[in-house]
Design an enzyme around this catalytic site. Structure first.
Site, PDB file in Angstrom:
ATOM      1  N   LEU A  37     -17.309  28.072  21.049  1.00 42.69           N
ATOM      2  CA  LEU A  37     -16.676  27.751  22.319  1.00 42.69           C
ATOM      3  C   LEU A  37     -15.199  27.480  22.039  1.00 42.69           C
ATOM      4  O   LEU A  37     -14.862  26.828  21.039  1.00 42.69           O
ATOM      5  CB  LEU A  37     -17.310  26.508  22.953  1.00 42.69           C
ATOM      6  CG  LEU A  37     -18.549  26.692  23.821  1.00 42.69           C
ATOM      7  CD1 LEU A  37     -19.078  25.325  24.264  1.00 42.69           C
ATOM      8  CD2 LEU A  37     -18.261  27.559  25.036  1.00 42.69           C
ATOM      9  N   ASP A  38     -14.311  27.950  22.916  1.00 44.74           N
ATOM     10  CA  ASP A  38     -12.895  27.656  22.771  1.00 44.74           C
ATOM     11  C   ASP A  38     -12.661  26.149  22.840  1.00 44.74           C
ATOM     12  O   ASP A  38     -13.441  25.417  23.479  1.00 44.74           O
ATOM     13  CB  ASP A  38     -12.090  28.332  23.881  1.00 44.74           C
ATOM     14  CG  ASP A  38     -12.070  29.845  23.746  1.00 44.74           C
ATOM     15  OD1 ASP A  38     -12.200  30.346  22.613  1.00 44.74           O
ATOM     16  OD2 ASP A  38     -11.926  30.529  24.782  1.00 44.74           O
ATOM     17  N   PRO A  39     -11.570  25.663  22.244  1.00 44.26           N
ATOM     18  CA  PRO A  39     -11.270  24.222  22.333  1.00 44.26           C
ATOM     19  C   PRO A  39     -11.211  23.705  23.767  1.00 44.26           C
ATOM     20  O   PRO A  39     -11.662  22.598  24.053  1.00 44.26           O
ATOM     21  CB  PRO A  39      -9.906  24.113  21.648  1.00 44.26           C
ATOM     22  CG  PRO A  39      -9.899  25.234  20.657  1.00 44.26           C
ATOM     23  CD  PRO A  39     -10.636  26.357  21.333  1.00 44.26           C
ATOM     24  N   ARG A 172     -11.962  34.177  29.742  1.00 40.80           N
ATOM     25  CA  ARG A 172     -10.485  34.171  29.764  1.00 40.80           C
ATOM     26  C   ARG A 172      -9.937  35.548  30.101  1.00 40.80           C
ATOM     27  O   ARG A 172      -8.949  35.682  30.842  1.00 40.80           O
ATOM     28  CB  ARG A 172      -9.943  33.745  28.399  1.00 40.80           C
ATOM     29  CG  ARG A 172     -10.013  32.259  28.122  1.00 40.80           C
ATOM     30  CD  ARG A 172      -9.280  31.938  26.837  1.00 40.80           C
ATOM     31  NE  ARG A 172      -9.985  32.336  25.642  1.00 40.80           N
ATOM     32  CZ  ARG A 172      -9.414  32.678  24.478  1.00 40.80           C
ATOM     33  NH1 ARG A 172      -8.100  32.742  24.391  1.00 40.80           N
ATOM     34  NH2 ARG A 172     -10.139  32.977  23.438  1.00 40.80           N
TER      35      ARG A 172
END
Length: 293
Positions: A37-39, A172
Site C-alpha cells: 500500500l502507498d504511504p 492513482r
C-alpha cells in the site's frame, strides 16, 4: 504463530515500515506482506507470519477493493496528494455527467501506465528511486481489470469513489488520467483499502492494538491460522504416518469418495488442523507435496 495477521495500515507508513513493526511485535523476522500500500493509503494489509510466508505464491491474483477521494483541479508528480503540483491549481465546477465521462474509460479490462513514483521495478530498481533522482523512466502499460467503479459523492472538486479491481491496479493512475480527460488535472487525495482477496477491513487490527495484545501474550487472538487460509483449496485431514511421508517429499493419497472439483491443489492438515503442505494433483486421489511448511 503460522498464519496471517491483517493490519489496518496507518497513513504515512510504508508497507515495509509496517512489516518491520510487526516483526518486533511478534518477535520474528519471518513476516511478509501480500501486496503493498502507498504511504498515503490506509486499510487492509495482510501479513504472513513465520512458515506461512511460504504461501505467498498462492495469493498472487487477489482482487482489491478501495474507497478513495479524487481531487480535480490540478495534477501532481506522484499522482497523489504527496507529490508536487505539475499544473496550476484550479477549482473546477464538476457535474455528475462530466465526472462519469472522465471515469467511464476505466471500467473493464484496459492497459494502464503505472505512476513513475511507484514500487514498479525498472532494471531491478524501484521506479520511485529513479524518479526522485530525476532519472527519466519509461513505464510500460500493464493490463488491469476494474470490475466496478462507483461514484459515491461529488462535493466541489472532490469526488469519492469505490473501486473493485484486479491486483496491480493503480487508483492513482485512474485519478490522474481522469483529470487529463476533463482537462483540469486531478490527483488522488486519499485512499483506503477495504478488501484484499478474502481479507476485509473488519478483520484488520491497528498496530496499537497488536502491541497491546502482544504485551498481554494474546497476539494469537489476531492470527488467522494457516489451516484457515486458501479456502478455495479442498482440505484433507492426514494422519501422523502420512505427515511423515509428506515431510520426506513423498506423494500421498486422499479419499476417493470426495468430489474436489477441478481444483489442482489440496491442503494437507494434521489432526490439530495445522497446515502441513500444499499438494498438487498427480493423478486422481494422488498428490505431490508442492510446498511443505
Amino acid at each position: 504463530m503460522n498464519g496471517v495477521i491483517v493490519v489496518d495500515k496507518p497513513c504515512g507508513w510504508t508497507s515495509h515500515d509496517v512489516v518491520n513493526k510487526v516483526r518486533r511485535i511478534a518477535g520474528t523476522t519471518k513476516v511478509g506482506h501480500l501486496g503493498t500500500l502507498d504511504p498515503l493509503a490506509t486499510g487492509v494489509l495482510p501479513l504472513l507470519l513465520n512458515r506461512a510466508t511460504r504461501l505467498a505464491q498462492y495469493f498472487t491474483l487477489n482482487e482489491k477493493t478501495y474507497e478513495g477521494t479524487i481531487r480535480f483541479g490540478f495534477a501532481t508528480k506522484s499522482y497523489d496528494a504527496e507529490g508536487e503540483p505539475t499544473s496550476p491549481r484550479t477549482e473546477p465546477v464538476l457535474t455528475a455527467d462530466a465526472v462519469e465521462a472522465s471515469l467511464a474509460p476505466f471500467r473493464g479490462t484496459f492497459l494502464q501506465t503505472p505512476p513513475a513514483v511507484s514500487a514498479k521495478k525498472i532494471q531491478g530498481r524501484p521506479a520511485h528511486e529513479l524518479a526522485r533522482k530525476n532519472i527519466a523512466v519509461e513505464m510500460k502499460p500493464v493490463e488491469v481489470t476494474v470490475h466496478s467503479l462507483e461514484i459515491l459523492s461529488i462535493e466541489g472538486p472532490l469526488v469519492s469513489v469505490r473501486v473493485h479491481c484486479s491486483a496491480g491496479t493503480y487508483i492513482r493512475s485512474i485519478a490522474h488520467d481522469a483529470g487529463i480527460i476533463l482537462g483540469c488535472g486531478a490527483h488522488l487525495q486519499s485512499l483506503r483499502r477495504t478488501q484484499s482477496g478474502l481479507f476485509r477491513v473488519a478483520q484488520a487490527h491497528p498496530l496499537e492494538q497488536l502491541s497491546a495484545l502482544a504485551s498481554e501474550d494474546r497476539l494469537r487472538e489476531a492470527l488467522i491460522p494457516s489451516g484457515e487460509l486458501l479456502p478455495e483449496f479442498p482440505a484433507e485431514s492426514i494422519d501422523q504416518i502420512t505427515e511423515t511421508q509428506i515431510r520426506q517429499g513423498r506423494d500421498f493419497r486422499v479419499s476417493p469418495f470426495r468430489d474436489r472439483g477441478a481444483c489442482r491443489y489440496v491442503k494437507a492438515l494434521n489432526r490439530d488442523g495445522e497446515l502441513i503442505a500444499i499438494g498438487e494433483i498427480v493423478m486422481p486421489n494422488l498428490y505431490h507435496p508442492a510446498l511443505v511448511l
